[in-house]
Motif scaffolding. Sequence first.
Motif, mmCIF file in Angstrom:
data_model
loop_
_atom_site.group_PDB
_atom_site.id
_atom_site.type_symbol
_atom_site.label_atom_id
_atom_site.label_comp_id
_atom_site.label_asym_id
_atom_site.label_seq_id
_atom_site.Cartn_x
_atom_site.Cartn_y
_atom_site.Cartn_z
ATOM 1 N N LEU A 511 64.377 -56.473 -84.845
ATOM 2 C CA LEU A 511 63.120 -56.889 -84.356
ATOM 3 C C LEU A 511 62.438 -55.663 -83.163
ATOM 4 N N GLY A 512 61.231 -55.234 -83.501
ATOM 5 C CA GLY A 512 60.679 -54.470 -82.357
ATOM 6 C C GLY A 512 60.011 -55.031 -81.518
ATOM 7 N N SER A 513 59.671 -54.409 -80.404
ATOM 8 C CA SER A 513 58.982 -55.170 -79.327
ATOM 9 C C SER A 513 57.545 -55.551 -79.851
ATOM 10 N N ASP A 514 56.995 -55.027 -80.990
ATOM 11 C CA ASP A 514 55.517 -55.208 -81.315
ATOM 12 C C ASP A 514 55.690 -56.126 -82.435
ATOM 13 N N GLY A 515 56.829 -56.894 -82.726
ATOM 14 C CA GLY A 515 57.028 -58.182 -83.452
ATOM 15 C C GLY A 515 57.153 -57.458 -85.019
ATOM 16 N N THR A 516 57.313 -56.309 -85.272
ATOM 17 C CA THR A 516 57.600 -55.974 -86.768
ATOM 18 C C THR A 516 59.030 -55.470 -86.715
ATOM 19 N N VAL A 517 59.487 -55.256 -87.863
ATOM 20 C CA VAL A 517 60.895 -54.795 -87.887
ATOM 21 C C VAL A 517 61.015 -53.373 -88.036
ATOM 22 N N TRP A 518 61.988 -52.686 -87.044
ATOM 23 C CA TRP A 518 62.146 -51.479 -86.621
ATOM 24 C C TRP A 518 63.509 -51.045 -87.558
ATOM 25 N N GLY A 519 63.856 -49.891 -87.589
ATOM 26 C CA GLY A 519 64.893 -49.181 -88.124
ATOM 27 C C GLY A 519 65.090 -47.570 -88.271
ATOM 28 N N GLY A 520 63.899 -46.892 -87.946
ATOM 29 C CA GLY A 520 63.898 -45.593 -88.200
ATOM 30 C C GLY A 520 63.313 -44.898 -86.963
ATOM 31 N N GLU A 521 63.676 -44.927 -85.774
ATOM 32 C CA GLU A 521 63.096 -44.719 -84.587
ATOM 33 C C GLU A 521 63.624 -43.411 -83.750
ATOM 34 N N LEU A 522 62.421 -43.079 -83.067
ATOM 35 C CA LEU A 522 62.765 -41.927 -81.851
ATOM 36 C C LEU A 522 62.196 -42.670 -80.561
ATOM 37 N N LEU A 523 63.251 -42.909 -79.796
ATOM 38 C CA LEU A 523 62.967 -43.492 -78.400
ATOM 39 C C LEU A 523 62.999 -42.580 -77.340
ATOM 40 N N LEU A 524 62.263 -42.856 -76.282
ATOM 41 C CA LEU A 524 62.501 -42.143 -75.159
ATOM 42 C C LEU A 524 62.740 -43.164 -74.231
ATOM 43 N N GLY A 525 63.925 -43.176 -73.243
ATOM 44 C CA GLY A 525 64.310 -44.006 -72.454
ATOM 45 C C GLY A 525 65.551 -44.027 -71.747
ATOM 46 N N ASP A 526 65.994 -45.111 -71.052
ATOM 47 C CA ASP A 526 67.049 -45.316 -70.239
ATOM 48 C C ASP A 526 67.837 -46.749 -70.404
ATOM 49 N N TYR A 527 68.562 -46.922 -69.105
ATOM 50 C CA TYR A 527 68.992 -48.487 -69.280
ATOM 51 C C TYR A 527 67.784 -49.332 -68.844
ATOM 52 N N GLN A 528 66.936 -48.896 -68.068
ATOM 53 C CA GLN A 528 65.788 -49.893 -67.743
ATOM 54 C C GLN A 528 64.662 -50.136 -68.641
ATOM 55 N N GLY A 529 64.537 -49.280 -69.614
ATOM 56 C CA GLY A 529 63.332 -49.364 -70.437
ATOM 57 C C GLY A 529 63.363 -48.257 -71.627
ATOM 58 N N PHE A 530 62.362 -48.429 -72.154
ATOM 59 C CA PHE A 530 62.118 -47.189 -73.367
ATOM 60 C C PHE A 530 60.784 -47.052 -73.715
ATOM 61 N N GLU A 531 60.316 -46.101 -74.429
ATOM 62 C CA GLU A 531 58.968 -45.730 -75.133
ATOM 63 C C GLU A 531 59.175 -45.359 -76.755
ATOM 64 N N ARG A 532 58.622 -46.100 -77.555
ATOM 65 C CA ARG A 532 58.750 -45.645 -78.973
ATOM 66 C C ARG A 532 57.808 -44.546 -79.195
ATOM 67 N N ARG A 533 58.347 -43.353 -79.401
ATOM 68 C CA ARG A 533 57.739 -42.308 -79.431
ATOM 69 C C ARG A 533 57.331 -41.662 -80.958
ATOM 70 N N ALA A 534 58.221 -42.105 -81.896
ATOM 71 C CA ALA A 534 57.907 -41.802 -83.380
ATOM 72 C C ALA A 534 58.844 -42.626 -84.201
ATOM 73 N N TRP A 535 58.539 -42.917 -85.354
ATOM 74 C CA TRP A 535 59.100 -43.759 -86.224
ATOM 75 C C TRP A 535 58.831 -43.553 -87.839
ATOM 76 N N LEU A 536 59.680 -43.965 -88.689
ATOM 77 C CA LEU A 536 59.182 -43.865 -90.069
ATOM 78 C C LEU A 536 58.059 -44.796 -90.463
ATOM 79 N N LYS A 537 57.186 -44.202 -91.193
ATOM 80 C CA LYS A 537 56.069 -45.176 -91.733
ATOM 81 C C LYS A 537 56.851 -46.593 -92.312
ATOM 82 N N PRO A 538 56.033 -47.566 -91.704
ATOM 83 C CA PRO A 538 56.795 -49.016 -92.368
ATOM 84 C C PRO A 538 56.213 -49.180 -93.794
ATOM 85 N N ALA A 539 56.987 -49.786 -94.516
ATOM 86 C CA ALA A 539 57.034 -50.172 -95.826
ATOM 87 C C ALA A 539 57.219 -51.702 -95.918
ATOM 88 N N PRO A 540 56.573 -52.582 -96.776
ATOM 89 C CA PRO A 540 57.032 -53.884 -97.012
ATOM 90 C C PRO A 540 58.477 -54.193 -97.535
#
Length: 756
Positions: A511-540
Motif C-alpha cells: 500500500l502506497g502513501s497515496d492509497g494506491t498499490v505500489w510495487g515498482g518504485e524509485l524512492l529518495l529517502g532515509d530512515y526518517q522519510g522518503f519521496e517517491r520520484r518515479a514509478w511504473l505506470k499503474p495498471a488495474p
Amino acid sequence: MSGALRIRVRGQVQGVGFRPFVWQLAHRLNIRGEVLNDPEGVLIHAQGARIADFVAAITAEAPPLARVDAVETTPFTFDTPPTGFEIAASQGTGAETRVTPDAATCPDCLADIRGDDPRRRGYAFTNCTHCGPRFTILKGLPYDRARTTMAGFEMCPDCAAEYADPGDRRFHAQPVACALCGPHLGFEDANGAHPDAIAAAARALLDGAILAVKGLGGFHLCCDATNAQAIDRLRRRKYRPSKPLALMGRWQEIDRHARPDTEERAALASAAAPIVLLAKGDPLPEALAPSQNHLGWMLPYTPLHHLLLDAVARPLVMTSGNLSGEPQVIGNAEARDKLGGIADAILDHDRDIARRLDDSVMRLTPEGPMILRRARGMVPDTLPLPDGFGDAPQVVAYGGQMKGALCLIKNGQALLGHHLGELDEALSWDAFCQADRDYAELFDHTPEVIAVDLHPGYRPTQHGWARAEALGLPCEEVQHHHAHLASCLAENGWPLDGGKVAGIILDGTGLGSDGTVWGGELLLGDYQGFERRAWLKPAPLIGGDMASREPWRNALARLDQAGLSDWADQLFGDKPLEIARMAASKGLNAPQSSSAGRLFDAVAACLGVCADRQSYEGEAAMRLETMAAGYLQTHSPAHGFGFYDVSDEIDPYPMFMQMSRALAAGESVAHCAALFHIGLARVFARKIYGLYKNLEAEAVVLSGGCFQNALLLRLVLEQVDIGQLPVLTHRTTPANDGGLALGQAVIAAARHPVRR
C-alpha cells in the motif's frame, strides 16, 4: 598489561563452549582467575604475565559457533589472589545475551557416529558444544538443560562426566546424550513399528515410499530423488504440482548432480547448513524443479540425516512436512494426523521440538550471497544497529502479510525473527502469535514502540495496533517500500545521519502513501522519510488478489493500455475478457497498481508462460529469469526492450509493442524474456543517474522481492555502477517481505530516538 583485568565479552558467547575455551586458554597461558556466564554475556576476572596475549586470543581463537561483538577490559582487584583458573557458577537472570542458532553436526560428532564407541556409534542424537540443537529445543532462559526439551532425559554417568569436564568438548552441552540415556528413533509403517528405524526407513525409501522424517525444526516429507514415480506421488498427494522440491545429499551426491563452486561449498558446509540453489549437473528427474536450471541442495545436518543418507547412498527429496498452505508439522501425533495421507511411513523420535523452524534458503551470485528464507541455523542471530541508533528504544515490528517475520530492537541489536509463512492462513497466524510471545519472553523484551505496515487489512498491522492500544504505546505506521529501503540500509550499517539514498524498490504489492498499490518504485529517502520520484505506470489488478495468481489478467490490462487489445484477444480468447475489461474500466475489484511483480506476470503471460495460473508465488517470474539467463549465456543484445520514461511515470507500452513485433518476426521466447530484463534494468538505472547528477543521493539501494531475481540484480548493478555512489544490496537478510520488519523497526527507532 600484566595487572588483573575485568574482561567483558559480548556477542554470541553462551551455549557455544566459550567458558571451557577460556578455561583452556587460561591454562595454556598461565592465567589465573575465573570465567562465568551472566545476563550480558561472558565475564572474566584474570591476571597473569601473558594477560595481553590472553585478551587478544579471546577473539582470535573463539569457538566455531561463537561470535564476539566486543571485548571490554577494565582494571580489577581480587579480594584474594587466585592460585588457578576456574569456571564459576553463572550469575544473574535475564536475557541480555543471545541464543545460539541450531548448528549442523560437526566433524568430531560425525566421526563419533561412525566410530567404535557403542554409546554413540549410529546414535542419531550425538552432539557437543560445537554443534547440535539450540533454538529448536529451548523453552526459556537462562539456557540450561532444565529449560530445554532435553529436560526429561537424565544423563547417564558417562554423559554426566563429559558434561562436567571443562577439558571435554561436551562440557555444558545441554543436549548431550548417548544411546544409553538420550532420545531414540522410531519407525512405523502399515506393518507397525520396526526395531531398526534407520534400516527400515532406508528400505522403504529404496522401494519408492514417501516418508515423514522428523528433523530439527519440524518434519520433512522425503522420498528417493532419483525415483520419478515417487516424486510424482509426493506432488499429487501434497497438491504441489510444480514448486521446486528441496534435496538433501552427501558431497558425493551433490558433486554428481550439481556444480557447486568454492563459495557455494562453503555455504553448504557452514554451521547453518542452509538449502543452497545450485546449477544442475548430471540429470535428476525434471519433476524436481520443472523449467528451472537450479536445484536447492542441503547437506545432512543432524546425525539422523547422516545415518539415513549413508544407508540409502542416493539423494533424497527433503521438502517441508505440511499440508498445502499450512505451517510445518512438529509433533509426532500431529504428523500422524496431518501427514498420514501423504506419507507411507514415519521416522520420528521422542525429543520434542520447542519451536517450528523451516530450512533456510540462500543463493550465491557473482554479486554476493542472497538470503531467500531466513530460518533454521540463521535465527535468532542478531544484527548490530548502525551508528546513531545507540539510544534506540525497545521496538517490536510486525512485518507484512506475506513471508511473515517480526523484528525486535534492544540494546543496539536487531533480532529479525524466522520465516513464518503467509499469514492469511489460520495456522500460520497462530504460529506468528506464538512467535510474538516466544521472542518477547526469550529475550526479556518490553516494547516501548510498535511498528506496523501501512496496510490496515494486514493481520500483523491489526495485531500491532491492538497491542499498542492495550499497552498504551505509540504505534508507527511504515509505508511498505520505505521499509524495504530502510531494511537494506540497516543491514549495510548505513548511519542514521548518512544522508539520503536512491532506492529502486521492486516487488509484488504494498500500500502506497497515496492509497494506491505500489510495487515498482524509485524512492529518495532515509530512515526518517522518503519521496517517491518515479514509478511504473499503474495498471488495474483485475480481480484483486486473483491477478497475482492468474497472469493473463495482468497481461490483458497492460496490452489494453498499450493499444494492443487485438493481441490480447488472440492470446486470451478463451478467458472472460468482456467481464474483465468491464471490471477494469469501472474499477470493480481492480485497484490500480505500479507493481513490478505483476509486470513480470504480464510479460510471462504474453510469452505463453504460466498464462492461466501460477501454482506458487513467483513461478512465472522464475521461469522468465531461467529462460533469459540461458539466452544471455550465448547472446549479447545491444539493447533491451524500450520503456517510455520522459516523466516520473515509467510506461511499459513500447516494450509490449516491441515484444509483439519480435515474436511475429520469429524471435524466441527466451530472446524476449532477456530483452525485457535488460529494458527494465536500464530504465530504472536512468532514473538513478538523474538523482546522482543532481547530487541528491549519497548511495543506491536495491530492495524488494524482485531483486531475488539474480539476473535482474546483475543487470541493474551493471547499469547503476557509475563509479561514484556505493550500491547497497541484501546479503544477510531477505530482499523480499521476510526483511520488511527490520526496516519497520529502524524507521520506528529513528522516529523515537531517545530511550524512554
